[in-house]
Design a protein around this motif. Structure first.
Motif, PDB file in Angstrom:
ATOM      1  N   LEU A  75     -35.027   2.117  33.785  1.00 38.81           N
ATOM      2  CA  LEU A  75     -33.678   2.645  33.545  1.00 38.81           C
ATOM      3  C   LEU A  75     -32.779   2.434  34.758  1.00 38.81           C
ATOM      4  O   LEU A  75     -33.245   2.383  35.894  1.00 38.81           O
ATOM      5  N   ARG A  76     -31.472   2.379  34.478  1.00 36.45           N
ATOM      6  CA  ARG A  76     -30.513   2.439  35.600  1.00 36.45           C
ATOM      7  C   ARG A  76     -30.438   3.890  36.030  1.00 36.45           C
ATOM      8  O   ARG A  76     -30.675   4.807  35.235  1.00 36.45           O
ATOM      9  N   GLU A  77     -30.040   4.091  37.292  1.00 36.51           N
ATOM     10  CA  GLU A  77     -29.946   5.444  37.836  1.00 36.51           C
ATOM     11  C   GLU A  77     -29.139   6.348  36.892  1.00 36.51           C
ATOM     12  O   GLU A  77     -29.544   7.473  36.578  1.00 36.51           O
ATOM     13  N   ALA A  78     -28.025   5.805  36.418  1.00 35.52           N
ATOM     14  CA  ALA A  78     -27.117   6.613  35.603  1.00 35.52           C
ATOM     15  C   ALA A  78     -27.731   7.006  34.254  1.00 35.52           C
ATOM     16  O   ALA A  78     -27.252   7.927  33.595  1.00 35.52           O
ATOM     17  N   ASP A  79     -28.788   6.318  33.851  1.00 35.25           N
ATOM     18  CA  ASP A  79     -29.366   6.608  32.527  1.00 35.25           C
ATOM     19  C   ASP A  79     -30.498   7.626  32.577  1.00 35.25           C
ATOM     20  O   ASP A  79     -31.041   8.008  31.533  1.00 35.25           O
ATOM     21  N   ILE A  80     -30.849   8.035  33.814  1.00 31.72           N
ATOM     22  CA  ILE A  80     -32.021   8.918  33.916  1.00 31.72           C
ATOM     23  C   ILE A  80     -31.780  10.276  33.241  1.00 31.72           C
ATOM     24  O   ILE A  80     -32.576  10.717  32.405  1.00 31.72           O
ATOM     25  N   GLU A  81     -30.666  10.924  33.590  1.00 33.69           N
ATOM     26  CA  GLU A  81     -30.438  12.260  33.015  1.00 33.69           C
ATOM     27  C   GLU A  81     -30.266  12.193  31.485  1.00 33.69           C
ATOM     28  O   GLU A  81     -30.855  13.007  30.773  1.00 33.69           O
ATOM     29  N   PRO A  82     -29.479  11.212  30.984  1.00 33.04           N
ATOM     30  CA  PRO A  82     -29.409  11.116  29.513  1.00 33.04           C
ATOM     31  C   PRO A  82     -30.792  10.892  28.876  1.00 33.04           C
ATOM     32  O   PRO A  82     -31.078  11.389  27.784  1.00 33.04           O
ATOM     33  N   GLU A  83     -31.680  10.180  29.586  1.00 28.10           N
ATOM     34  CA  GLU A  83     -33.018   9.936  29.032  1.00 28.10           C
ATOM     35  C   GLU A  83     -33.797  11.253  28.951  1.00 28.10           C
ATOM     36  O   GLU A  83     -34.510  11.516  27.989  1.00 28.10           O
ATOM     37  N   ILE A  84     -33.613  12.084  30.003  1.00 25.51           N
ATOM     38  CA  ILE A  84     -34.302  13.381  29.981  1.00 25.51           C
ATOM     39  C   ILE A  84     -33.750  14.240  28.840  1.00 25.51           C
ATOM     40  O   ILE A  84     -34.497  14.908  28.118  1.00 25.51           O
ATOM     41  N   ALA A  85     -32.454  14.156  28.656  1.00 29.79           N
ATOM     42  CA  ALA A  85     -31.855  14.920  27.545  1.00 29.79           C
ATOM     43  C   ALA A  85     -32.413  14.412  26.212  1.00 29.79           C
ATOM     44  O   ALA A  85     -32.705  15.193  25.299  1.00 29.79           O
ATOM     45  N   ARG A  86     -32.599  13.105  26.122  1.00 29.45           N
ATOM     46  CA  ARG A  86     -33.137  12.522  24.881  1.00 29.45           C
ATOM     47  C   ARG A  86     -34.559  13.039  24.639  1.00 29.45           C
ATOM     48  O   ARG A  86     -34.951  13.385  23.527  1.00 29.45           O
ATOM     49  N   PHE A  87     -35.338  13.106  25.749  1.00 34.26           N
ATOM     50  CA  PHE A  87     -36.709  13.620  25.637  1.00 34.26           C
ATOM     51  C   PHE A  87     -36.689  15.080  25.153  1.00 34.26           C
ATOM     52  O   PHE A  87     -37.432  15.462  24.239  1.00 34.26           O
ATOM     53  N   ARG A  88     -35.776  15.892  25.757  1.00 34.63           N
ATOM     54  CA  ARG A  88     -35.744  17.319  25.368  1.00 34.63           C
ATOM     55  C   ARG A  88     -35.374  17.479  23.894  1.00 34.63           C
ATOM     56  O   ARG A  88     -35.912  18.318  23.196  1.00 34.63           O
ATOM     57  N   ARG A  89     -34.453  16.656  23.467  1.00 32.96           N
ATOM     58  CA  ARG A  89     -34.032  16.730  22.056  1.00 32.96           C
ATOM     59  C   ARG A  89     -35.222  16.366  21.138  1.00 32.96           C
ATOM     60  O   ARG A  89     -35.435  17.002  20.099  1.00 32.96           O
ATOM     61  N   ALA A  90     -35.993  15.370  21.562  1.00 29.04           N
ATOM     62  CA  ALA A  90     -37.156  14.967  20.745  1.00 29.04           C
ATOM     63  C   ALA A  90     -38.156  16.119  20.653  1.00 29.04           C
ATOM     64  O   ALA A  90     -38.757  16.353  19.597  1.00 29.04           O
ATOM     65  N   VAL A  91     -38.310  16.854  21.772  1.00 29.82           N
ATOM     66  CA  VAL A  91     -39.237  17.996  21.757  1.00 29.82           C
ATOM     67  C   VAL A  91     -38.727  19.050  20.767  1.00 29.82           C
ATOM     68  O   VAL A  91     -39.495  19.622  19.987  1.00 29.82           O
ATOM     69  N   GLU A  92     -37.408  19.260  20.775  1.00 32.43           N
ATOM     70  CA  GLU A  92     -36.846  20.253  19.835  1.00 32.43           C
ATOM     71  C   GLU A  92     -37.107  19.839  18.381  1.00 32.43           C
ATOM     72  O   GLU A  92     -37.504  20.653  17.548  1.00 32.43           O
ATOM     73  N   ILE A  93     -36.897  18.556  18.128  1.00 30.22           N
ATOM     74  CA  ILE A  93     -37.119  18.085  16.747  1.00 30.22           C
ATOM     75  C   ILE A  93     -38.598  18.246  16.366  1.00 30.22           C
ATOM     76  O   ILE A  93     -38.927  18.701  15.260  1.00 30.22           O
ATOM     77  N   ALA A  94     -39.473  17.929  17.326  1.00 30.87           N
ATOM     78  CA  ALA A  94     -40.909  18.083  17.057  1.00 30.87           C
ATOM     79  C   ALA A  94     -41.229  19.544  16.733  1.00 30.87           C
ATOM     80  O   ALA A  94     -42.019  19.845  15.836  1.00 30.87           O
TER      81      ALA A  94
END
Ligand code: PEP
Ligand code: MG
Length: 595
Positions: free
Chosen positions: A42-61
């Motif tokens: 990832l680019r530096e700028a994409d790290i936090e959005p990626e973490i947010a994406r992971f958290r959202r996936a956990v919520e959906i799970a």
């Protein structure tokens, strides 16, 4: 895509023929998200959005698991639903979540990759733990991480409605649950990397009568969706991007097969009787009620095996209720005539379908499968038994119990059935309480106790698929040991002989319902050993009937007697195929080469 992929030239791949016939069509690749996670930096700028994406996936799970939990609780009660609690707890576990987020940050990794790496590391730790309960939590972790990865990779629940009219499925493996869901009219063939002749996907392919080749190892990296593919289910070959001559050759072969299918139907009313007069019952194995039509089309002598576990295949619609099952069994009772239908209580687990929360055992074939699972989830078992006993008033139904390995299991199951009958009587619900209860003989221990089983069971159903698997210690689904899976192994023949002897002494019937029954050479040996009752996928009946009508029982008895003296699988195969070819020489186009 892999470096294997070529673009225009014809290629032939060798696999295992699991359902005969030629199919020509357009490849449709079924993707398995578990096997295809790629690492993205990832680019530096994409790290936090990626973490947010992971958290959202956990919520959906979480949401998904809560829904499954509710469904399970309604179906099985609070106590049984606990199996999902571990999953929910894992999702709430902050330490694992934090490790994954940290991994994303430290390695600039995409979330799918991070989940896979962190969970693999934890799985290694779990695998070392000696406490069995704790070790089993590793399975929960694997399940949960697969779920999150599936959500992250945006894989939609598969639907099989949007295929082109001539689709041929190409996949790493086709789970039985997927195979059971498919629209058979639109799918013309299968080709898979994994699998063997008796795997449950193979069984489904044969029951849908779809040409199929398995065990191809790398087919998924040799073809793209949309390319032309030919399945040669007779030779166990797949041809991708066929040259014009090859295509012409197979188009001709396909039209010959279509003509043969017409002859098969013309012969449907001929009796299944050997040349010297021994009648043989040819019954149908079915998995789905859609196949009832083929039971009649091929004039089967009733249903010798109904694999009821496929009722549990559509996981998203929850477990089948008593009423749903009652309607299915009633239909079987009403449509299977005086020969009736043998309903096998659910054989879930192993390489087959699973109940939610029971996935991924270390040695599934030796694990919580079939009757063992039935005793564990008693509510589910009771629901099925109530439905069968109620439906039996509409016709001739029998029950067969899968994977019985000791007498206690048979006794306990019979006692449970008697209690269910009593319960129905107390509730004044119409039912039959004297159903014949038979045993699947498919575990070697049952062979050695066959004389005792014969005293307490009404009949035997000989499951040669599992008997071969367990006797030879060869996983029936594993393409790496497929060459060792051979029901002509002398030990298998000797085991069958012992079983027939015990059944004859006790005068109880034996039906062979494993795949041996639908293989012409093997069916002849079974006949020679004294089996006069065979149950198979309905489309195999015409060929087996032609073979039976062509031979004299006295000659196949000699063949079987000599086969029993041979000591290697190769010797048996060579001898039987040579002799059978002689017996059938005047009856072309009957061949002993597979179905
Ligand atoms: C067998 O094991 O031979 C059998 C008939 O059952 P299944 O293939 O469903 O395990
Ligand atoms: Mg079996």
């Amino acid at each position: 895509m892999s470096a294997y992929l070529k673009t225009s030239t014809e290629e032939r791949l060798e696999g295992i023929a699991i359902c005969s016939g030629v199919a020509i069509g357009t490849a449709f690749l079924v993707d398995d998200p578990r096997g295809r996670i790629i690492r993205v930096r990832l680019r530096e700028a994409d790290i936090e959005p990626e973490i947010a994406r992971f958290r959202r996936a956990v919520e959906i799970a979480q949401e998904q698991l809560n829904a499954v939990y509710q469904r399970l609780r309604e179906a099985l009660g609070e106590e049984q639903a606990y199996i999902l609690e571990a999953h929910v707890l894992l999702l709430q576990d902050q330490t694992i979540g934090r490790q994954i987020e940290q991994f994303i940050r430290d390695n600039r990794a995409n979330a799918e990759w991070a989940v896979r790496v962190v969970s693999n590391r934890l799985l290694e730790v779990y695998a070392e733990i000696t406490d069995e309960y704790m070790r089993a939590r590793g399975t929960d972790l694997e399940d949960v991480s697969n779920r999150i990865i599936t959500i992250l990779s945006g894989t939609q629940p598969r639907t099989f409605e949007n295929f082109s009219e001539d689709a041929i499925l190409v996949a790493d493996d086709l789970l039985p649950s997927i195979a059971a869901e498919m629209n058979a009219e639109k799918i013309h063939g299968f080709a898979t990397n994994a699998g063997g002749w008796t795997s449950h996907t193979a069984i489904i392919a044969r029951s849908l009568n779809i040409p199929a080749v398995a065990g191809l190892r790398h087919i998924t990296s040799h073809i793209r969706s949309g390319e032309t593919i030919i399945i040669d289910g007779n030779a166990g070959q797949v041809i991708v991007r066929p040259a014009p001559d090859t295509l012409r050759f197979y188009l001709e072969q396909r039209s010959r097969e279509q003509q043969q299918a017409v002859y098969d139907l013309e012969e449907r009313d001929l009796p299944a009787i050997t040349h010297d007069g021994q009648p043989i019952a040819l019954r149908a194995n079915i998995e789905l009620t859609d196949e009832l039509d083929s039971v009649h089309r091929f004039n089967a002598a009733g249903i010798g095996l109904f694999r009821s576990e496929f009722l549990y295949a559509k996981a998203e619609s929850g477990l089948p209720s008593e009423e749903e099952q009652y309607e299915v069994y009633k239909l079987l009772a009403e449509t299977s005539g005086h020969e009736g239908a043998v309903i096998r209580t659910f054989d879930l687990g192993g390489d087959k379908l699973h109940l939610d929360g029971f996935k991924a055992e270390r040695n599934p074939a030796l694990g919580l499968r079939a009757i063992r699972l039935s005793f564990k989830v008693e509510e589910v078992f009771h629901t099925q038994l109530r439905a069968i006993l109620r439906a039996a008033v509409h016709g001739n139904l029998k029950i067969v119990l899968p994977m019985i390995s000791n007498l206690d299991e048979l006794r306990y199951a019979k006692q449970t059935i008697a209690e269910i009958a009593q319960e129905l009587r107390a509730q004044h619900i119409p039912h039959t309480d004297d159903l014949a209860i038979g045993v699947m003989i498919e575990v070697p221990s049952a062979i050695f106790l066959a004389e005792h089983f014969a005293r307490e069971a009404a009949f035997f159903s000989l499951g040669t698929n599992d008997l071969t698997q367990y006797l030879l210690a060869v996983d029936r689904t594993n393409e790496h040991v497929n060459h060792l899976f051979d029901s002509f192994h002398p030990s298998v023949l000797r085991a069958i002989k012992l079983l027939i002897q015990a059944a004859q002494n006790a005068q109880i019937p034996v039906t062979v319902c494993g795949e041996m029954a639908s293989n012409p050479a093997q069916a002849l040996v079974l006949l020679g050993l004294g089996i006069f009752d065979l149950s198979m996928t309905p489309s195999a009946i015409p060929l087996i009937k032609r073979v039976i009508r062509a031979v004299d029982l006295s000659l196949v008895q000699k063949l079987a007697t000599h086969a029993l003296t041979l000591v290697t699988p190769a010797e048996v195969n060579r001898y039987v195929h040579e002799e059978a070819a002689k017996l059938l020489a005047h009856h072309e186009p009957v061949s002993t080469q597979g179905t």
